[in-house]
Structures are given as structure tokens and as C-alpha cells.
Design an enzyme around this catalytic site. Structure first.
Site, PDB file in Angstrom:
ATOM      1  N   ARG A 171      48.562  42.824  50.489  1.00 63.27           N
ATOM      2  CA  ARG A 171      47.802  41.672  51.006  1.00 63.27           C
ATOM      3  C   ARG A 171      48.739  40.491  51.278  1.00 63.27           C
ATOM      4  O   ARG A 171      48.592  39.805  52.294  1.00 63.27           O
ATOM      5  CB  ARG A 171      46.713  41.262  50.012  1.00 63.27           C
ATOM      6  CG  ARG A 171      45.907  40.064  50.505  1.00 63.27           C
ATOM      7  CD  ARG A 171      44.626  39.870  49.745  1.00 63.27           C
ATOM      8  NE  ARG A 171      44.844  39.649  48.328  1.00 63.27           N
ATOM      9  CZ  ARG A 171      43.883  39.606  47.415  1.00 63.27           C
ATOM     10  NH1 ARG A 171      42.630  39.763  47.781  1.00 63.27           N
ATOM     11  NH2 ARG A 171      44.147  39.388  46.146  1.00 63.27           N
TER      12      ARG A 171
ATOM     13  N   LYS B   1      36.663  43.606  44.026  1.00 56.18           N
ATOM     14  CA  LYS B   1      35.495  42.780  43.711  1.00 56.18           C
ATOM     15  C   LYS B   1      35.078  41.916  44.897  1.00 56.18           C
ATOM     16  O   LYS B   1      33.904  41.876  45.267  1.00 56.18           O
ATOM     17  CB  LYS B   1      35.781  41.854  42.510  1.00 56.18           C
ATOM     18  CG  LYS B   1      36.137  42.574  41.229  1.00 56.18           C
ATOM     19  CD  LYS B   1      36.363  41.595  40.086  1.00 56.18           C
ATOM     20  CE  LYS B   1      37.496  40.612  40.277  1.00 56.18           C
ATOM     21  NZ  LYS B   1      38.840  41.228  40.321  1.00 56.18           N
TER      22      LYS B   1
ATOM     23  N   ARG C 281      48.258  34.250  48.976  1.00 54.99           N
ATOM     24  CA  ARG C 281      47.727  33.652  47.756  1.00 54.99           C
ATOM     25  C   ARG C 281      48.861  33.420  46.772  1.00 54.99           C
ATOM     26  O   ARG C 281      49.758  34.245  46.646  1.00 54.99           O
ATOM     27  CB  ARG C 281      46.679  34.599  47.145  1.00 54.99           C
ATOM     28  CG  ARG C 281      45.262  34.177  47.420  1.00 54.99           C
ATOM     29  CD  ARG C 281      44.263  35.190  46.970  1.00 54.99           C
ATOM     30  NE  ARG C 281      44.307  35.483  45.533  1.00 54.99           N
ATOM     31  CZ  ARG C 281      43.362  36.173  44.889  1.00 54.99           C
ATOM     32  NH1 ARG C 281      42.312  36.632  45.557  1.00 54.99           N
ATOM     33  NH2 ARG C 281      43.473  36.415  43.603  1.00 54.99           N
TER      34      ARG C 281
ATOM     35  N   ARG D 193      48.293  38.863  35.465  1.00 51.37           N
ATOM     36  CA  ARG D 193      46.844  38.948  35.751  1.00 51.37           C
ATOM     37  C   ARG D 193      46.272  40.236  35.145  1.00 51.37           C
ATOM     38  O   ARG D 193      45.179  40.238  34.582  1.00 51.37           O
ATOM     39  CB  ARG D 193      46.600  38.942  37.275  1.00 51.37           C
ATOM     40  CG  ARG D 193      46.858  37.594  37.917  1.00 51.37           C
ATOM     41  CD  ARG D 193      47.129  37.703  39.405  1.00 51.37           C
ATOM     42  NE  ARG D 193      45.983  38.099  40.193  1.00 51.37           N
ATOM     43  CZ  ARG D 193      46.052  38.466  41.469  1.00 51.37           C
ATOM     44  NH1 ARG D 193      47.227  38.501  42.098  1.00 51.37           N
ATOM     45  NH2 ARG D 193      44.975  38.786  42.132  1.00 51.37           N
TER      46      ARG D 193
ATOM     47  N   ARG E  44      34.690  36.604  32.611  1.00 48.64           N
ATOM     48  CA  ARG E  44      36.002  37.219  32.429  1.00 48.64           C
ATOM     49  C   ARG E  44      36.421  37.257  30.972  1.00 48.64           C
ATOM     50  O   ARG E  44      37.502  37.765  30.668  1.00 48.64           O
ATOM     51  CB  ARG E  44      37.022  36.380  33.203  1.00 48.64           C
ATOM     52  CG  ARG E  44      37.735  37.158  34.290  1.00 48.64           C
ATOM     53  CD  ARG E  44      38.487  36.138  35.091  1.00 48.64           C
ATOM     54  NE  ARG E  44      39.496  36.727  35.898  1.00 48.64           N
ATOM     55  CZ  ARG E  44      39.373  36.878  37.214  1.00 48.64           C
ATOM     56  NH1 ARG E  44      38.277  36.561  37.838  1.00 48.64           N
ATOM     57  NH2 ARG E  44      40.365  37.388  37.900  1.00 48.64           N
TER      58      ARG E  44
HETATM   59  P1  AP5 Z   1      39.823  42.380  46.795  1.00 48.62           P
HETATM   60  O1  AP5 Z   1      38.494  42.759  47.323  1.00 48.62           O
HETATM   61  O2  AP5 Z   1      40.354  41.038  47.084  1.00 48.62           O
HETATM   62  O3  AP5 Z   1      39.861  42.646  45.210  1.00 48.62           O
HETATM   63  P2  AP5 Z   1      39.566  41.646  44.022  1.00 48.62           P
HETATM   64  O4  AP5 Z   1      39.165  42.492  42.865  1.00 48.62           O
HETATM   65  O5  AP5 Z   1      38.649  40.558  44.453  1.00 48.62           O
HETATM   66  O6  AP5 Z   1      41.037  41.100  43.804  1.00 48.62           O
HETATM   67  P3  AP5 Z   1      41.554  39.634  43.509  1.00 48.62           P
HETATM   68  O7  AP5 Z   1      43.000  39.655  43.843  1.00 48.62           O
HETATM   69  O8  AP5 Z   1      40.705  38.588  44.124  1.00 48.62           O
HETATM   70  O9  AP5 Z   1      41.353  39.653  41.937  1.00 48.62           O
HETATM   71  P4  AP5 Z   1      41.458  38.613  40.818  1.00 48.62           P
HETATM   72  O10 AP5 Z   1      40.411  39.021  39.879  1.00 48.62           O
HETATM   73  O11 AP5 Z   1      42.838  38.578  40.251  1.00 48.62           O
HETATM   74  O12 AP5 Z   1      41.284  37.209  41.534  1.00 48.62           O
HETATM   75  P5  AP5 Z   1      40.249  36.026  41.442  1.00 48.62           P
HETATM   76  O13 AP5 Z   1      40.271  35.342  42.730  1.00 48.62           O
HETATM   77  O14 AP5 Z   1      38.964  36.485  40.874  1.00 48.62           O
HETATM   78  O15 AP5 Z   1      40.856  43.505  47.258  1.00 48.62           O
HETATM   79  C1  AP5 Z   1      42.252  43.366  47.036  1.00 48.62           C
HETATM   80  C2  AP5 Z   1      43.009  43.963  48.222  1.00 48.62           C
HETATM   81  O16 AP5 Z   1      42.756  45.363  48.267  1.00 48.62           O
HETATM   82  C3  AP5 Z   1      42.542  43.398  49.580  1.00 48.62           C
HETATM   83  O17 AP5 Z   1      43.654  43.287  50.434  1.00 48.62           O
HETATM   84  C4  AP5 Z   1      41.542  44.455  50.073  1.00 48.62           C
HETATM   85  O18 AP5 Z   1      41.497  44.502  51.476  1.00 48.62           O
HETATM   86  C5  AP5 Z   1      42.110  45.744  49.483  1.00 48.62           C
HETATM   87  N1  AP5 Z   1      41.070  46.703  49.135  1.00 48.62           N
HETATM   88  C6  AP5 Z   1      39.834  46.444  48.621  1.00 48.62           C
HETATM   89  N2  AP5 Z   1      39.147  47.588  48.414  1.00 48.62           N
HETATM   90  C7  AP5 Z   1      39.970  48.597  48.801  1.00 48.62           C
HETATM   91  C8  AP5 Z   1      39.820  50.023  48.841  1.00 48.62           C
HETATM   92  N3  AP5 Z   1      38.686  50.625  48.433  1.00 48.62           N
HETATM   93  N4  AP5 Z   1      40.861  50.753  49.288  1.00 48.62           N
HETATM   94  C9  AP5 Z   1      42.015  50.141  49.700  1.00 48.62           C
HETATM   95  N5  AP5 Z   1      42.214  48.804  49.714  1.00 48.62           N
HETATM   96  C10 AP5 Z   1      41.201  48.041  49.253  1.00 48.62           C
HETATM   97  O19 AP5 Z   1      40.936  35.091  40.357  1.00 48.62           O
HETATM   98  C11 AP5 Z   1      42.166  34.435  40.629  1.00 48.62           C
HETATM   99  C12 AP5 Z   1      42.550  33.587  39.434  1.00 48.62           C
HETATM  100  O20 AP5 Z   1      41.577  32.541  39.261  1.00 48.62           O
HETATM  101  C13 AP5 Z   1      42.595  34.289  38.082  1.00 48.62           C
HETATM  102  O21 AP5 Z   1      43.823  34.959  37.865  1.00 48.62           O
HETATM  103  C14 AP5 Z   1      42.389  33.112  37.134  1.00 48.62           C
HETATM  104  O22 AP5 Z   1      43.548  32.361  37.001  1.00 48.62           O
HETATM  105  C15 AP5 Z   1      41.361  32.284  37.876  1.00 48.62           C
HETATM  106  N6  AP5 Z   1      39.968  32.690  37.552  1.00 48.62           N
HETATM  107  C16 AP5 Z   1      39.048  33.239  38.403  1.00 48.62           C
HETATM  108  N7  AP5 Z   1      37.888  33.453  37.773  1.00 48.62           N
HETATM  109  C17 AP5 Z   1      38.073  33.041  36.494  1.00 48.62           C
HETATM  110  C18 AP5 Z   1      37.233  33.050  35.343  1.00 48.62           C
HETATM  111  N8  AP5 Z   1      35.973  33.520  35.372  1.00 48.62           N
HETATM  112  N9  AP5 Z   1      37.757  32.573  34.182  1.00 48.62           N
HETATM  113  C19 AP5 Z   1      39.010  32.084  34.124  1.00 48.62           C
HETATM  114  N10 AP5 Z   1      39.865  32.053  35.166  1.00 48.62           N
HETATM  115  C20 AP5 Z   1      39.378  32.547  36.349  1.00 48.62           C
HETATM  116 MG    MG Z   2      38.777  38.485  44.577  1.00 46.59          MG
END
Ligand code: AP5
Ligand code: MG
Length: 193
Positions: free
Chosen positions: A127, A13, A139, A150, A88
Site C-alpha cells: 500500500r 477491516k 500513511r 502495530r 482495540r
Molecule cells: P485495509 O482494508 O486497509 O486493512 P485494515 O485492517 O483496515 O488495515 P489498517 O492498516 O488500516 O489497520 P490498522 O488496524 O493498523 O489501522 P487503523 O487505521 O485502524 O487493507 C490493507 C491493505 O490490504 C490495503 O492496501 C487493501 O487494499 C489490501 N487488502 C485488503 N483486503 C485484501 C485481500 N482480501 N486480499 C489482498 N489485499 C487486500 O489504526 C491506525 C492507528 O491508529 C493505530 O496503530 C493506533 O495508533 C491508532 N488507533 C486506531 N484505532 C485505535 C483504537 N481503537 N485505540 C487506540 N488507538 C487506535
Molecule cells: Mg484500516
């Protein structure tokens, strides 16, 4: 253009939201980043957020909806935005629907990035390893144990949004297991950008 990127933790994402937002010159709104900034402030609120993130749970709907609603008041979202990690839950999605309806706006597309769980955990652990190899702090939630929580939160609370947006005829699914460039190209084809 107003877009949502939907997908499990590690599905790409953040990577794709940044590219698409840059391509379309629109804002990239990541609730994960907003919450990590709040956590880093070390205020009482920030410490609570940090604990939730470390557990792999979701921050409460009320808090996240308030943060996003405030963010959507800023000028830089007028030409559009990519929402990354929000909504979410169904409650967050209905709250967003209300914000949009109040403004007479609608979503252009919700893009679901599909990646199998085995690849997701590999990406998350890689990562963390890369961050440490560069002398950076990983992270707090990038470890196999928190990842399981997660993913569980995603499957239980977020995956129902696939059907939610499919029923509104805005859902587009993309194979997120291709190379990053191929995923970007597929998203661009899907939205005609
Ligand atoms: P990346 O692009 O970072 O993927 P991502 O889907 O953004 O992964 P996140 O780890 O950020 O997901 P998340 O949803 O758990 O975290 P968020 O910050 O939203 O890619 C991941 C890795 O893969 C990278 O190293 C990248 O280089 C690699 N990669 C990407 N594409 C690739 C490909 N095609 N091939 C190979 N490698 C690839 O949320 C964190 C926390 O915040 C949540 O757990 C929750 O506690 C809280 N939170 C956030 N939003 C909310 C909400 N709306 N409501 C409630 N709590 C929330
Ligand atoms: Mg992300």
C-alpha cells in the site's frame, strides 16, 4: 445492524467495513481515520496522536472511548454502524458495552478477519509503494518497522478481544486471506446481508 470488524493491521477491516456499511446503508466508523484527521489538524493534541501512530502504539483508551462515545451520539448511527478498529483493548470493549447498555442496544456480530502475519506485512508495504507510485503520501505507519509494533500491539492488547466476544457468543471468524470479493461474500453470509 451494529457490527465490529476485528483484525490485525492490514487484515482488511477498512476495505470490508466500507463495503458492508455501503451494502447495509449504515455508518462506517473507523477510529484510525478519526485519529488521522485529528493528527492532520497539527494542534498539540494532533501532534501527540501523530507521534503515537508513527510509533505503532495505541492512543490511550480514555481518548478513543471519548471520541467514539461522541460519534455514537450523531443521528447517522441510528440505523446501525460498522466499527472498524474499535474496540482495540478490553477496556475499550467494556466501555462500549456500557454505552450500548445505557442505550438498551446490543451488538449483532463481531467479525474477526483472520490473515497470517507474512501476508499482512506484504499488504502494508504494497500500500505504501502504491501510494508513492501515484504521487500520494503513504500513511505514516505503513512501513515494515512500524508494522512490527502495530502487530505487537494487536497481539498483546487486541487479540484478547477474540475470546472476549466469543464468550458473549457474538464472534464470527472469517478467512481474510481470500480475494476481497470472497471475503465480502463470506461476511455477508455470516450476517445474512
Ligand atoms: P485495509 O482494508 O486497509 O486493512 P485494515 O485492517 O483496515 O488495515 P489498517 O492498516 O488500516 O489497520 P490498522 O488496524 O493498523 O489501522 P487503523 O487505521 O485502524 O487493507 C490493507 C491493505 O490490504 C490495503 O492496501 C487493501 O487494499 C489490501 N487488502 C485488503 N483486503 C485484501 C485481500 N482480501 N486480499 C489482498 N489485499 C487486500 O489504526 C491506525 C492507528 O491508529 C493505530 O496503530 C493506533 O495508533 C491508532 N488507533 C486506531 N484505532 C485505535 C483504537 N481503537 N485505540 C487506540 N488507538 C487506535
Ligand atoms: Mg484500516
Amino acid at each position: 445492524m451494529r457490527l465490529i470488524l476485528l483484525g490485525a493491521p492490514g487484515s482488511g477491516k477498512g476495505t470490508q467495513a466500507e463495503r458492508i456499511a455501503s451494502r447495509l446503508a449504515i455508518a462506517h466508523l473507523s477510529t484510525g481515520e478519526m485519529l488521522r484527521v485529528a493528527a492532520a489538524s497539527k494542534s498539540a493534541f494532533g501532534r501527540d496522536v501523530q507521534a503515537v501512530i508513527e510509533r505503532g502504539d495505541l492512543v490511550s483508551d480514555d481518548i478513543v472511548v471519548k471520541i467514539v462515545a461522541e460519534r455514537l451520539q450523531k443521528d447517522d448511527v441510528k440505523s446501525g454502524y460498522v466499527l472498524d478498529g474499535f474496540p482495540r483493548t478490553v477496556a475499550q470493549a467494556t466501555a462500549l458495552d456500557k454505552v450500548l447498555a445505557d442505550r438498551g442496544e446490543k451488538l449483532d456480530a463481531v467479525i474477526e478477519l483472520k490473515v497470517v502475519a507474512a501476508d499482512l506485512v506484504e499488504r502494508i508495504v504494497a500500500r505504501a509503494t502504491q501510494a508513492k507510485a501515484c504521487g500520494k503520501e503513504a500513511r505514516a505507519d505503513d512501513n515494515a518497522k512500524t508494522f512490527i509494533m502495530r502487530l505487537h500491539a494487536y497481539e498483546e492488547l487486541t487479540a484478547p478481544l477474540v475470546d472476549y466476544y466469543r464468550s458473549k457468543a457474538v464472534l464470527k471468524s472469517v478467512d481474510g486471506m481470500q480475494s476481497m470479493d470472497a471475503v465480502t461474500a463470506a461476511i455477508r453470509r455470516t450476517i445474512g446481508a
